[in-house]
Design a protein around this motif. Sequence first.
Motif, PDB file in Angstrom:
ATOM      1  N   ARG A 135       0.894  -1.155  -0.158  1.00  0.00           N
ATOM      2  CA  ARG A 135      -0.145   0.000  -0.246  1.00  0.00           C
ATOM      3  C   ARG A 135       0.951   1.239  -0.013  1.00  0.00           C
ATOM      4  O   ARG A 135       0.974   2.039   0.937  1.00  0.00           O
ATOM      5  CB  ARG A 135      -0.983   0.079   1.387  1.00  0.00           C
ATOM      6  CG  ARG A 135      -1.883  -1.130   1.233  1.00  0.00           C
ATOM      7  CD  ARG A 135      -2.932  -1.186   0.158  1.00  0.00           C
ATOM      8  NE  ARG A 135      -3.894  -1.982   0.117  1.00  0.00           N
ATOM      9  CZ  ARG A 135      -3.774  -3.120  -0.432  1.00  0.00           C
ATOM     10  NH1 ARG A 135      -2.792  -3.541  -1.188  1.00  0.00           N
ATOM     11  NH2 ARG A 135      -4.905  -4.172  -0.174  1.00  0.00           N
ATOM     12  N   GLN A 159       0.516   4.338  -1.361  1.00  0.00           N
ATOM     13  CA  GLN A 159      -0.155   5.365  -0.934  1.00  0.00           C
ATOM     14  C   GLN A 159      -0.190   5.736   0.516  1.00  0.00           C
ATOM     15  O   GLN A 159      -0.738   6.791   0.986  1.00  0.00           O
ATOM     16  CB  GLN A 159      -1.494   5.520  -1.837  1.00  0.00           C
ATOM     17  CG  GLN A 159      -2.642   4.506  -1.091  1.00  0.00           C
ATOM     18  CD  GLN A 159      -2.575   3.056  -1.610  1.00  0.00           C
ATOM     19  OE1 GLN A 159      -1.403   2.703  -2.531  1.00  0.00           O
ATOM     20  NE2 GLN A 159      -3.746   2.165  -1.234  1.00  0.00           N
ATOM     21  N   ARG A 164       2.075   4.932   3.023  1.00  0.00           N
ATOM     22  CA  ARG A 164       3.217   5.156   3.761  1.00  0.00           C
ATOM     23  C   ARG A 164       3.364   5.940   4.833  1.00  0.00           C
ATOM     24  O   ARG A 164       3.775   5.801   5.837  1.00  0.00           O
ATOM     25  CB  ARG A 164       4.419   4.963   2.645  1.00  0.00           C
ATOM     26  CG  ARG A 164       4.557   3.511   2.144  1.00  0.00           C
ATOM     27  CD  ARG A 164       6.221   3.871   1.396  1.00  0.00           C
ATOM     28  NE  ARG A 164       6.045   2.554   0.625  1.00  0.00           N
ATOM     29  CZ  ARG A 164       6.404   2.581  -0.868  1.00  0.00           C
ATOM     30  NH1 ARG A 164       6.600   3.823  -1.468  1.00  0.00           N
ATOM     31  NH2 ARG A 164       6.545   1.323  -1.537  1.00  0.00           N
TER      32      ARG A 164
END
Length: 453
Positions: free
Chosen positions: A246, A248, A250
């Motif tokens: 994922r 997006q 972080r």
Amino acid sequence: MLTFLGFAMVLTFMFLIMSRRLTALVALTLVPIFYAIVAWALGSLGGETFSALSHIKLTALGPMMLDGIRTLAPTGVLLMFAILYFALMIDSGLFDPAVRWILRLVKGDPLKVALGTVLLTLLVSLDGDGSTTYMICVAALYPLFVRLRMNPLIMTCLMLLASGVMNLTPWGGPTARAASALHVDAAAVFVPMIPSMIAGIIWLFVLAYFYGRYERQRLGILELPTSGDDKKEPEVVVSQWEEARRPQLRWFNGGLTVVLMTTLVLGVLPLPVLFMIAFGIALIVNYPDIAVQKQRIGAHSETVLAVVSLIFAAGIFTGILSGTGMVDAMSKSLLSVIPPSMGPHLAVITSLVSLPFTFFISNDAFYFGVLPILSEAAGHYGISPVEMARASLIGQPVHLLSPLVPSTYLLVGLAKVEFGDHQRFALRWALVTSLVMLLCALLLQAFPLSARG
């Protein structure tokens, strides 16, 4: 008689797990039950010889075991959710940019490669799984060591020592075992040891710097050949499941982890609760779909089950050891042979004996078999169980060199070096790492050099 049965129980447990006749899980469960039944049977015979066992009743064994399990339940919850949380962070790709940055940074310079080895291992070790750490780090760095013609023993040494220092996290294993064996809060054990871990980490960077300088002088700074492939992002990443990444999220995951670590140190809530909350938030934000949530939990269920089941089995062992009075009897016999002048120094003695003990016997044998006896004896000199738990962790960098540690075989196998060569190369530095941590712990009074009363 209680003393004899107690030591017999501990020795039987150690023999069975060291000879691999039983797993630690089975031995922790069945061995104490067997000796408790023996103690009850002998006590029921009556007479002067077995009078010390007359208080042990068969009906009391169940409550003893449940008390032990109940005491260790928070530790089991902590380990379960800590492992799941960091596994989730790794799956989501939180650490992937850092890994790529490290690999880009170190190319071509032996000094940077050595420093990057420590940094990468520290980062990946956050999940508490040594085998996973070695697989990822060796896959990322071994090609660089080969292409630069660096000594692979430097890589295995630095990785092992970094993993040994990070092993002190509550979800790494030893801290949970020490807390479980002595029935103390894992956070109370871990947080005061953070400065010692930091000292150990600083020392590892110093060691990596000197080895990197040595290799730089021996080999020269070699620039890796430039090709189209070298311009691409490295294929090796911490996250092993592409569908679970994922990128997006972080910044959210990084912020959540920082908040978690801050509240952990500040003690805002008990550790198990903090990790439960953080895991719940991370799971629903990263994987809103319930089917995917189950998939991610299932991917790490084997690791969680292996660790948590061991903790609950340890509850039976410590519950019977304490409930029958065996640990009291054993500590009194130990006190009788310890010179009075040495008694106040039992915390330091424990930290020093943890080096050879955890090398020659397993962590389970040391923490569940030896540490409770030492702690009970130390209590007579005013040394608290939580201080003894901290002292017992000092030997972990040396422990990982033990032939009893399976992940070390994985490390040397992946790096294509001989186990004996790895031991000879790393042992002196493992000893120094443990002593650095010991010195810091004493300076900051994580445990006392001499008992206060």
